[in-house]
Write a protein that holds these residues in place. Structure first.
Motif, PDB file in Angstrom:
ATOM      1  N   LEU A 124       1.148   0.603  -4.365  1.00 36.23           N
ATOM      2  CA  LEU A 124      -0.138   0.015  -4.731  1.00 36.23           C
ATOM      3  C   LEU A 124      -1.046   1.018  -5.430  1.00 36.23           C
ATOM      4  O   LEU A 124      -1.832   0.639  -6.301  1.00 36.23           O
ATOM      5  CB  LEU A 124      -0.850  -0.514  -3.479  1.00 36.23           C
ATOM      6  N   VAL A 126       2.769  -4.608  -9.747  1.00 33.18           N
ATOM      7  CA  VAL A 126       3.156  -4.885  -8.367  1.00 33.18           C
ATOM      8  C   VAL A 126       3.247  -6.390  -8.212  1.00 33.18           C
ATOM      9  O   VAL A 126       2.261  -7.110  -8.407  1.00 33.18           O
ATOM     10  CB  VAL A 126       2.158  -4.305  -7.350  1.00 33.18           C
ATOM     11  N   SER A 127       4.434  -6.868  -7.881  1.00 38.52           N
ATOM     12  CA  SER A 127       4.650  -8.284  -7.603  1.00 38.52           C
ATOM     13  C   SER A 127       4.785  -8.437  -6.092  1.00 38.52           C
ATOM     14  O   SER A 127       5.680  -7.855  -5.485  1.00 38.52           O
ATOM     15  CB  SER A 127       5.920  -8.784  -8.299  1.00 38.52           C
ATOM     16  N   VAL A 160      -3.559  -6.207  -1.375  1.00 39.65           N
ATOM     17  CA  VAL A 160      -2.824  -5.682  -2.527  1.00 39.65           C
ATOM     18  C   VAL A 160      -3.678  -5.667  -3.788  1.00 39.65           C
ATOM     19  O   VAL A 160      -3.778  -4.640  -4.486  1.00 39.65           O
ATOM     20  CB  VAL A 160      -1.539  -6.498  -2.756  1.00 39.65           C
ATOM     21  N   ALA A 161      -4.293  -6.796  -4.112  1.00 46.54           N
ATOM     22  CA  ALA A 161      -4.957  -6.955  -5.413  1.00 46.54           C
ATOM     23  C   ALA A 161      -6.040  -5.908  -5.681  1.00 46.54           C
ATOM     24  O   ALA A 161      -6.044  -5.282  -6.757  1.00 46.54           O
ATOM     25  CB  ALA A 161      -5.513  -8.367  -5.540  1.00 46.54           C
ATOM     26  N   VAL A 168      -4.506  -2.356  -6.471  1.00 43.91           N
ATOM     27  CA  VAL A 168      -3.843  -2.252  -7.768  1.00 43.91           C
ATOM     28  C   VAL A 168      -4.866  -2.365  -8.894  1.00 43.91           C
ATOM     29  O   VAL A 168      -4.828  -1.624  -9.887  1.00 43.91           O
ATOM     30  CB  VAL A 168      -2.748  -3.322  -7.913  1.00 43.91           C
ATOM     31  N   TYR A 210      -0.939  -6.969 -11.318  1.00 46.96           N
ATOM     32  CA  TYR A 210      -0.354  -7.524 -10.105  1.00 46.96           C
ATOM     33  C   TYR A 210       0.024  -8.981 -10.329  1.00 46.96           C
ATOM     34  O   TYR A 210      -0.603  -9.689 -11.122  1.00 46.96           O
ATOM     35  CB  TYR A 210      -1.278  -7.377  -8.894  1.00 46.96           C
TER      36      TYR A 210
END
Length: 508
Positions: A228, A236-237, A248-249, A252, A259
């Motif tokens: 991340l 990043v998936s 996560v979002a 990133v 993402y």
């Protein structure tokens, strides 16, 4: 109901399948146990990676990218072609591991592996179709066009319920796009990851791909943090819960990385008065009870016209009571276990909240096989009639609960359908073309997937997969999803011998 097999037998099955796929014994000896939901017992063990080891993996993937981006697209496609062939050869082996780690019945486990094979076919074709457009220039003697280039290292984070297919959706396309992939699987899916990666490793070696093209990172949330935070991970998936996506979002985005999020779903079907109820029954039963309600596309809400609701609910009740629950490896079993105790407790809590909100449990919700396997969690899929769409209905409970509500007109049904935070998959059962068209129109379903006369589960790889709102907005698999793994450059070529500026600007 059928009892689950002894965990020693399952360990032997899985060990043989892992060996057939090329996983070494060294990889299966570590400090962290791997538990199967089939019995609730540990079957094997693995060794997690440290954060420093993950950073080293990123170094190697970045080095591989500098080599792989120079390889022509069709040559990159050869790796994916060979991977697909190996997946076909080892379909049964990999399905055995999926069944043990995710608790899927045989046909669903094999179906997930088939998705991997299918996306390899799709990506192979895409390797020769990484198309850019040519646009007319406003200046004479100029050509305007776009080209697509490899993006960089791709990090893929996957969830337990589909331990291999979403990885393949991302990886097959990323490889043909020119990107190395680092995979952080769910902690409840590491054996699937090791087997899948071993087959990809064999394909890459046979095709002369550079070392470092693919990696598996085993560990908890801490192990995922370098993916991340490291600037070298271009995309990043992440597949998982909305809560995970909210973590996560921002991380990133803070470094201006890309993402792709495929998060929660609270999927619904609308059943109209004109619907073929026999057809609807089949579509609803699989979408709501299949995979023990643990698909992101599981049908969790049923919005039925009041004129047919009683009839349909009674049909569903009778169908549910015939569902065979038990060891997912046994013939005839349709519903396997929940993944763990936490899932079972979440289901029970949701059922209790629905009762407090005035709901009536029509059938299901009970735990079964507890005496034989106290550490495994098999449950009867539940149907709950709700007087209205309360907060518990608006939330996604990752278990087989189908909430049933009624409506009087289509606008009311669409309003009920759309007033939840999630926006992944949806369906309408109708024989009225106007109703179908309205549901698919801008005033209809607000989901990324909208179906007519099929359930909410069972997407094909040819279409882009993903949803809106709290589902994250990402798209994987087919259509033009390949573009997320590449960067676009707009090119202007001047062959006029002069230098006119755009928009008629004059300078020198």
């Amino acid at each position: 109901m059928t009892p689950a097999r002894d965990d020693r037998d399952l360990t032997l099955e899985v060990s043989r399948a892992l060996e057939a796929c090329g996983v070494s014994q060294e990889a299966l000896s570590g400090s962290r146990g791997v538990t199967t939901p089939v019995t609730g017992e540990q079957i094997l063990s693995v060794e997690p990676h440290t954060v420093d080891e993950v950073r080293d993996v990123i170094d190697r993937a970045e080095h591989a990218f500098r080599v792989w981006r120079e390889v022509p697209g069709p040559a990159r496609g050869a790796v994916v072609k060979r991977w697909g062939e190996l997946l076909s050869e080892h379909k049964s082996d990999l399905a055995t591991i999926v069944r043990a780690e995710a608790g899927k019945i045989v046909s669903e486990a094999e179906g997930e592996v088939q998705e991997m094979i299918d996306i390899c076919d799709f990506a192979l074709g895409q390797s020769r179709m990484l198309y850019g457009k040519t646009m007319p220039s406003e200046r004479a003697g100029h050509r305007l066009m776009e080209t697509w280039h490899p993006l960089g290292v791709v990090g893929v984070i996957t969830a337990f319920n589909f331990p291999v297919a979403p990885y393949a959706w991302n990886t097959a396309l990323a490889i043909v796009a020119g990107d190395p992939v680092i995979w952080k699987p769910s902690e409840v899916g590491v054996l699937c990851a090791l087997a899948t990666d071993a087959l990809l490793g064999r394909a890459a070696a046979e095709c002369g791909a550079p070392e470092g093209l693919h990696h598996v990172v085993i560990g908890d949330r801490e192990a995922a943090q370098p993916l991340l935070e490291d600037q070298r991970v271009a995309l990043v998936s992440a597949t998982g819960s909305t809560r995970m996506g909210r973590d996560v979002a921002p991380k990133v985005a803070a470094r201006f990385g890309r993402y792709l999020l495929e998060l929660g779903g609270n999927n619904a079907a609308v059943v109209t008065p004109s619907a073929d109820l026999d057809l609807a029954l089949k579509g609803i039963a699989f979408a709501a009870a299949g995979t023990a309600g643990q698909r992101c596309t599981t049908m969790r809400r049923l919005i039925v016209h009041e004129s047919v609701a009683d009839d349909l609910v009674e049909r569903l009740r009778r169908a549910y009571e015939t569902l065979a629950i038990g060891d997912p490896g046994d013939e005839g079993v349709l519903v396997g276990p929940l993944i763990n105790r936490q899932s079972y407790e979440s289901m029970q809590a949701a059922l209790e909240r629905s009762r407090m909100d005035g709901g009536t449990i029509v059938t299901g919700g009970q735990r079964v096989l507890a005496d034989e396997f106290p550490d495994a969690y098999y449950v009867e899929p539940a149907i709950v009639r709700m007087p209205q769409q309360t907060e518990v209905v608006r939330e996604e409970t990752f278990a087989p609960i189908l909430y049933v509500m009624t409506y009087q007109d289509l606008d009311e049904a669409i309003s009920l359908h759309n007033e939840v935070p999630q926006g992944l998959s949806s369906a309408i059962f109708t024989s009225d073309q106007a109703e179908a068209e309205i549901f698919l129109s801008a005033r209809g379903s607000d989901c990324g997937i909208a179906n007519v006369n099929i359930g909410t589960s069972g997407a094909e790889i040819g279409g882009a997969f993903g949803g809106e709102k709290d589902t994250g907005g990402g798209r994987e698999s087919g259509s033009d999803a390949w573009k997320i793994y590449m960067r676009r450059a707009t090119n202007t070529i001047n062959y006029s011998g002069k230098l006119p500026l755009a928009q008629g600007v004059e300078f020198i």
